[in-house]
Motif scaffolding. Sequence first.
Motif, PDB file in Angstrom:
ATOM      1  N   LEU A 130    -117.054 -44.770 -85.150  1.00  6.63           N
ATOM      2  CA  LEU A 130    -115.639 -45.000 -84.828  1.00  6.63           C
ATOM      3  C   LEU A 130    -115.463 -46.181 -83.878  1.00  6.63           C
ATOM      4  CD1 LEU A 130    -114.058 -41.464 -84.483  1.00  6.63           C
ATOM      5  CD2 LEU A 130    -113.222 -43.319 -85.917  1.00  6.63           C
ATOM      6  N   MET A 131    -116.340 -46.302 -82.893  1.00  9.53           N
ATOM      7  CA  MET A 131    -116.244 -47.417 -81.961  1.00  9.53           C
ATOM      8  C   MET A 131    -116.436 -48.756 -82.677  1.00  9.53           C
ATOM      9  SD  MET A 131    -118.194 -45.850 -78.614  1.00  9.53           S
ATOM     10  CE  MET A 131    -117.491 -44.474 -77.690  1.00  9.53           C
ATOM     11  N   LEU A 132    -117.284 -48.757 -83.695  1.00  7.47           N
ATOM     12  CA  LEU A 132    -117.491 -49.979 -84.478  1.00  7.47           C
ATOM     13  C   LEU A 132    -116.296 -50.301 -85.358  1.00  7.47           C
ATOM     14  CD1 LEU A 132    -121.205 -49.853 -85.713  1.00  7.47           C
ATOM     15  CD2 LEU A 132    -120.152 -51.633 -84.326  1.00  7.47           C
ATOM     16  N   THR A 133    -115.677 -49.279 -85.939  1.00  8.03           N
ATOM     17  CA  THR A 133    -114.633 -49.528 -86.931  1.00  8.03           C
ATOM     18  C   THR A 133    -113.249 -49.715 -86.315  1.00  8.03           C
ATOM     19  OG1 THR A 133    -114.478 -47.134 -87.295  1.00  8.03           O
ATOM     20  CG2 THR A 133    -115.839 -48.385 -88.837  1.00  8.03           C
ATOM     21  N   VAL A 134    -112.924 -48.936 -85.275  1.00 10.21           N
ATOM     22  CA  VAL A 134    -111.586 -49.065 -84.683  1.00 10.21           C
ATOM     23  C   VAL A 134    -111.612 -49.630 -83.266  1.00 10.21           C
ATOM     24  CG1 VAL A 134    -110.756 -47.129 -86.078  1.00 10.21           C
ATOM     25  CG2 VAL A 134    -111.437 -46.716 -83.707  1.00 10.21           C
ATOM     26  N   GLY A 135    -112.829 -49.765 -82.693  1.00 12.06           N
ATOM     27  CA  GLY A 135    -112.951 -50.296 -81.341  1.00 12.06           C
ATOM     28  C   GLY A 135    -112.924 -49.201 -80.294  1.00 12.06           C
ATOM     29  N   THR A 174    -110.562 -42.191 -79.896  1.00 11.80           N
ATOM     30  CA  THR A 174    -110.291 -41.100 -78.950  1.00 11.80           C
ATOM     31  C   THR A 174    -111.346 -40.004 -79.088  1.00 11.80           C
ATOM     32  OG1 THR A 174    -108.925 -39.836 -80.502  1.00 11.80           O
ATOM     33  CG2 THR A 174    -107.812 -41.543 -79.201  1.00 11.80           C
ATOM     34  N   THR A 175    -111.475 -39.212 -78.040  1.00  5.09           N
ATOM     35  CA  THR A 175    -112.435 -38.111 -78.106  1.00  5.09           C
ATOM     36  C   THR A 175    -112.019 -37.097 -79.183  1.00  5.09           C
ATOM     37  OG1 THR A 175    -111.248 -37.039 -76.282  1.00  5.09           O
ATOM     38  CG2 THR A 175    -113.225 -38.303 -75.728  1.00  5.09           C
ATOM     39  N   LYS A 176    -110.726 -36.947 -79.399  1.00  2.87           N
ATOM     40  CA  LYS A 176    -110.248 -36.033 -80.436  1.00  2.87           C
ATOM     41  C   LYS A 176    -110.713 -36.495 -81.815  1.00  2.87           C
ATOM     42  CE  LYS A 176    -105.990 -33.793 -82.055  1.00  2.87           C
ATOM     43  NZ  LYS A 176    -104.518 -33.687 -81.852  1.00  2.87           N
ATOM     44  N   GLU A 177    -110.561 -37.796 -82.094  1.00  5.01           N
ATOM     45  CA  GLU A 177    -110.991 -38.334 -83.388  1.00  5.01           C
ATOM     46  C   GLU A 177    -112.501 -38.281 -83.538  1.00  5.01           C
ATOM     47  OE1 GLU A 177    -109.194 -42.130 -82.844  1.00  5.01           O
ATOM     48  OE2 GLU A 177    -107.565 -41.724 -84.266  1.00  5.01           O
ATOM     49  N   ILE A 178    -113.223 -38.555 -82.434  1.00  4.19           N
ATOM     50  CA  ILE A 178    -114.687 -38.504 -82.483  1.00  4.19           C
ATOM     51  C   ILE A 178    -115.154 -37.079 -82.783  1.00  4.19           C
ATOM     52  CG2 ILE A 178    -116.787 -38.714 -81.083  1.00  4.19           C
ATOM     53  CD1 ILE A 178    -115.298 -41.054 -79.600  1.00  4.19           C
ATOM     54  N   ALA A 179    -114.540 -36.088 -82.125  1.00 10.76           N
ATOM     55  CA  ALA A 179    -114.904 -34.684 -82.366  1.00 10.76           C
ATOM     56  C   ALA A 179    -114.629 -34.294 -83.815  1.00 10.76           C
ATOM     57  CB  ALA A 179    -114.126 -33.786 -81.403  1.00 10.76           C
ATOM     58  N   ARG A 180    -113.467 -34.721 -84.330  1.00 10.66           N
ATOM     59  CA  ARG A 180    -113.125 -34.404 -85.720  1.00 10.66           C
ATOM     60  C   ARG A 180    -114.157 -35.003 -86.681  1.00 10.66           C
ATOM     61  NH1 ARG A 180    -108.436 -37.079 -86.449  1.00 10.66           N
ATOM     62  NH2 ARG A 180    -107.233 -35.460 -85.387  1.00 10.66           N
ATOM     63  N   GLU A 222    -116.178 -42.577 -71.580  1.00 18.82           N
ATOM     64  CA  GLU A 222    -117.005 -43.634 -71.008  1.00 18.82           C
ATOM     65  C   GLU A 222    -118.482 -43.243 -71.022  1.00 18.82           C
ATOM     66  OE1 GLU A 222    -112.953 -44.324 -70.030  1.00 18.82           O
ATOM     67  OE2 GLU A 222    -114.166 -42.556 -69.570  1.00 18.82           O
ATOM     68  N   GLU A 223    -118.768 -41.988 -70.682  1.00 14.98           N
ATOM     69  CA  GLU A 223    -120.166 -41.536 -70.733  1.00 14.98           C
ATOM     70  C   GLU A 223    -120.682 -41.588 -72.170  1.00 14.98           C
ATOM     71  OE1 GLU A 223    -123.151 -37.790 -69.892  1.00 14.98           O
ATOM     72  OE2 GLU A 223    -121.034 -37.564 -69.406  1.00 14.98           O
ATOM     73  N   LEU A 224    -119.843 -41.219 -73.109  1.00 14.93           N
ATOM     74  CA  LEU A 224    -120.208 -41.274 -74.520  1.00 14.93           C
ATOM     75  C   LEU A 224    -120.523 -42.710 -74.930  1.00 14.93           C
ATOM     76  CD1 LEU A 224    -120.557 -39.656 -77.084  1.00 14.93           C
ATOM     77  CD2 LEU A 224    -118.080 -39.652 -77.365  1.00 14.93           C
ATOM     78  N   PHE A 225    -119.709 -43.666 -74.472  1.00 12.97           N
ATOM     79  CA  PHE A 225    -119.929 -45.084 -74.747  1.00 12.97           C
ATOM     80  C   PHE A 225    -121.279 -45.525 -74.184  1.00 12.97           C
ATOM     81  CE2 PHE A 225    -119.228 -49.458 -72.897  1.00 12.97           C
ATOM     82  CZ  PHE A 225    -119.354 -50.155 -74.090  1.00 12.97           C
ATOM     83  N   VAL A 226    -121.581 -45.135 -72.942  1.00 15.84           N
ATOM     84  CA  VAL A 226    -122.854 -45.515 -72.317  1.00 15.84           C
ATOM     85  C   VAL A 226    -124.022 -44.935 -73.096  1.00 15.84           C
ATOM     86  CG1 VAL A 226    -124.295 -45.178 -70.251  1.00 15.84           C
ATOM     87  CG2 VAL A 226    -121.910 -45.867 -70.015  1.00 15.84           C
ATOM     88  N   ARG A 227    -123.901 -43.697 -73.554  1.00 14.68           N
ATOM     89  CA  ARG A 227    -124.986 -43.077 -74.325  1.00 14.68           C
ATOM     90  C   ARG A 227    -125.145 -43.724 -75.690  1.00 14.68           C
ATOM     91  NH1 ARG A 227    -127.899 -42.354 -70.827  1.00 14.68           N
ATOM     92  NH2 ARG A 227    -129.304 -41.957 -72.536  1.00 14.68           N
ATOM     93  N   VAL A 228    -124.047 -44.131 -76.314  1.00 17.04           N
ATOM     94  CA  VAL A 228    -124.144 -44.866 -77.588  1.00 17.04           C
ATOM     95  C   VAL A 228    -124.917 -46.170 -77.373  1.00 17.04           C
ATOM     96  CG1 VAL A 228    -122.814 -46.226 -79.274  1.00 17.04           C
ATOM     97  CG2 VAL A 228    -122.127 -43.889 -78.744  1.00 17.04           C
ATOM     98  N   LEU A 229    -124.568 -46.908 -76.311  1.00 17.79           N
ATOM     99  CA  LEU A 229    -125.273 -48.160 -76.016  1.00 17.79           C
ATOM    100  C   LEU A 229    -126.756 -47.910 -75.781  1.00 17.79           C
ATOM    101  CD1 LEU A 229    -122.882 -50.109 -73.600  1.00 17.79           C
ATOM    102  CD2 LEU A 229    -123.009 -50.219 -76.090  1.00 17.79           C
TER     103      LEU A 229
END
Length: 205
Positions: free
Chosen positions: A17-22, A27-33, A50-57
Motif C-alpha cells: 500500500l505504501m508503494l501504490t498510494v504513498g 491508513t492503518t485501517k486500509e493496511i489491516a483490511r 510510523e513504527e510500521l513504516f520503520v519496520r517496512v524499511l
Amino acid sequence: METKPARVRILDAAHELMLTVGLARATTKEIARAAGCSEAALYKHFDSKEELFVRVLAERLPRLTPLLDSLVAQPGRGTLEANLTEIAREAALFYEQSFPIAASLYAETQLKRRHDDALRTLGSGPHLPIQGLDAYLRAEQAAGRVRADADTYAAASLLIGACAQRAFAYDATESGERPPVDAFAARLARTLLGGISVAPQPRQS
C-alpha cells in the motif's frame, strides 16, 4: 495452504500500500483490511503507522543499516573501495525503493512534521545512514586507511546524498532511466576515495 503469521501479512500489506498510494494516504485501517485482520490486531504488533513504516524499511528493503553497523564493528576488513562500493550499491537500491513510499509526505507539511516527530521518538530517520557511514569512515580513519585530515561527515553526506538523488534525478532525462546501480556505485566509491584515501588511487585509463 499455510497462512503467513499476522505480523508478516501486515508488513506485506503495508509495503504494498505504501508503494501504490504513498505513505501519506496508506491508513492503518486500509493496511489491516489488506492484511486480512482487524485494526486492533495491527496495533497488537505495531504501535503506530510510523513504527510500521520503520519496520517496512528495515525488513522489506535493502539492508543498509546492518551493513554499516557490521563495517563499523570491523574496520580494516576488505578494501576501502570494495566496502564503499557495497555501501553505495545498497544505499542506491534502498533509496530507489523507499523514495516512492515516502515522497507523498512532502506534499503535506503538517503530516510530515508529525511523521518526523514520531521517527525521532522511535530513534529513526533519514539522517541515520549518513551518521552510520560517517562512523565507518572515522573507524577507518583511526585504523589509518582514511586520511587524518579527511572530513568524514562531508564524505558520507556526498556518497549517501548521491545515492538518494539517483532515486529521482534522472526521470527527466531523454531516456528517463537511472544509471545502472553497479556501475554507479563503483564510480561513486572510486571518486570518493580520491579525496579521502591514504593509498594513492590507480589512474583510470
